[in-house]
Design a protein around this motif. Structure first.
Motif, mmCIF file in Angstrom:
data_model
loop_
_atom_site.group_PDB
_atom_site.id
_atom_site.type_symbol
_atom_site.label_atom_id
_atom_site.label_comp_id
_atom_site.label_asym_id
_atom_site.label_seq_id
_atom_site.Cartn_x
_atom_site.Cartn_y
_atom_site.Cartn_z
ATOM 1 N N GLN A 1 0.831 -1.203 0.000
ATOM 2 C CA GLN A 1 0.000 0.000 0.000
ATOM 3 C C GLN A 1 0.871 1.259 0.000
ATOM 4 O OE1 GLN A 1 -3.315 -0.994 0.211
ATOM 5 N NE2 GLN A 1 -3.951 1.062 -0.364
ATOM 6 N N ALA A 2 0.406 2.279 -0.686
ATOM 7 C CA ALA A 2 1.110 3.568 -0.696
ATOM 8 C C ALA A 2 1.056 4.182 0.696
ATOM 9 C CB ALA A 2 0.468 4.509 -1.703
ATOM 10 N N PRO A 3 2.188 4.525 1.277
ATOM 11 C CA PRO A 3 2.169 5.233 2.558
ATOM 12 C C PRO A 3 1.531 6.609 2.403
ATOM 13 C CG PRO A 3 4.343 4.286 2.129
ATOM 14 C CD PRO A 3 3.559 4.191 0.857
ATOM 15 N N ASP A 4 0.779 7.017 3.397
ATOM 16 C CA ASP A 4 0.134 8.327 3.344
ATOM 17 C C ASP A 4 1.175 9.421 3.588
ATOM 18 O OD1 ASP A 4 -1.848 10.180 3.011
ATOM 19 O OD2 ASP A 4 -2.909 9.721 4.876
ATOM 20 N N PHE A 5 0.805 10.627 3.253
ATOM 21 C CA PHE A 5 1.653 11.792 3.509
ATOM 22 C C PHE A 5 0.760 12.995 3.709
ATOM 23 C CE2 PHE A 5 1.513 10.892 -1.101
ATOM 24 C CZ PHE A 5 0.809 11.996 -1.555
ATOM 25 N N ASN A 6 1.314 14.024 4.284
ATOM 26 C CA ASN A 6 0.620 15.305 4.437
ATOM 27 C C ASN A 6 1.696 16.379 4.342
ATOM 28 O OD1 ASN A 6 -1.345 17.212 4.890
ATOM 29 N ND2 ASN A 6 -1.254 17.030 7.115
ATOM 30 N N LEU A 7 1.900 16.853 3.124
ATOM 31 C CA LEU A 7 3.062 17.683 2.839
ATOM 32 C C LEU A 7 2.692 19.001 2.165
ATOM 33 C CD1 LEU A 7 5.389 14.894 1.369
ATOM 34 C CD2 LEU A 7 5.519 15.895 3.667
ATOM 35 N N PRO A 8 3.483 20.044 2.409
ATOM 36 C CA PRO A 8 3.246 21.319 1.739
ATOM 37 C C PRO A 8 3.712 21.269 0.287
ATOM 38 C CG PRO A 8 5.202 21.468 3.121
ATOM 39 C CD PRO A 8 4.610 20.109 3.358
ATOM 40 N N ALA A 9 2.958 21.984 -0.558
ATOM 41 C CA ALA A 9 3.274 22.037 -1.988
ATOM 42 C C ALA A 9 3.667 23.452 -2.387
ATOM 43 C CB ALA A 9 2.071 21.586 -2.811
#
Length: 193
Positions: free
Chosen positions: A10-18
């Motif tokens: 499974q793709a690991p989740d992320f929460n990153l600024p763009a």
């Protein structure tokens, strides 16, 4: 456990600024039938040499349910030109057809097992990994490319067939890990095949 994600995982989740001023998580791309997550940066000659082919592939498959997400995990302490301000400038100049995220903690690079820049991961609708590795076979010198592996994989997948290849070795500079010398790689971060 292997350093890099294996096919079927499974793709690991992320929460990153763009670079567009927003933050993105995996769920922000839920509408994509296929998701290409790739690790990149601002300075690597392998990235710069293959930007055009990556752009062409992203544009070619945009109408077939494929989304691209670029992540820069390189330490700005090692390469100052990989900092967020340089990312914003690069996107303003290049206008790439993907979201460009900053992984300053390098946690996302570790979760995916990113080895090099560029390093591509292709996920299906359920976000299971179906391909990982290189984009093209000569990323530093576009004139010597004999195979665009990413294009080949996405072409087959969007035609409803299984990927002809699940894994190749990514070709590029190693990820620049914070606090380590520029060419350091984790001991378990060996070639994929």
């Amino acid at each position: 456990m292997a350093f890099t994600l294996k096919t079927g995982q499974q793709a690991p989740d992320f929460n990153l600024p763009a670079t567009d001023g927003k933050k993105y998580s995996l769920n922000d791309f839920h509408d994509a039938s296929w998701l290409v997550v790739f690790f990149t940066c601002n300075h690597c000659p392998y990235v710069l040499g293959s930007d055009d082919s990556t752009r062409q592939t992203a544009e070619k498959f945009a109408g077939k349910g494929v989304r691209f997400v670029a992540i820069n995990s390189n330490s700005a302490n090692t390469y100052p030109e990989d900092d967020f301000d340089h990312m914003v400038k690069r996107m303003e100049e290049q206008r790439f057809p993907w979201i460009y995220l900053r992984d300053e903690s390098q946690d996302v690079a570790r979760a995916y097992g990113a080895l090099r820049t560029p390093h591509f991961y292709v996920f299906d609708k359920e976000r299971k990994l179906v391909y990982t590795g290189r984009g093209v076979d000569s990323p530093r010198d576009a004139s010597k490319v004999t195979e665009n592996t990413l294009d080949l994989v996405l072409g087959t997948l969007t035609d409803g067939k299984p990927s002809p290849v699940e894994m190749t070795n990514p070709i590029g500079c190693n990820v620049k890990w914070d606090g380590k010398e520029a060419h350091w790689m984790p001991a378990d971060a060996c070639d994929l095949v």
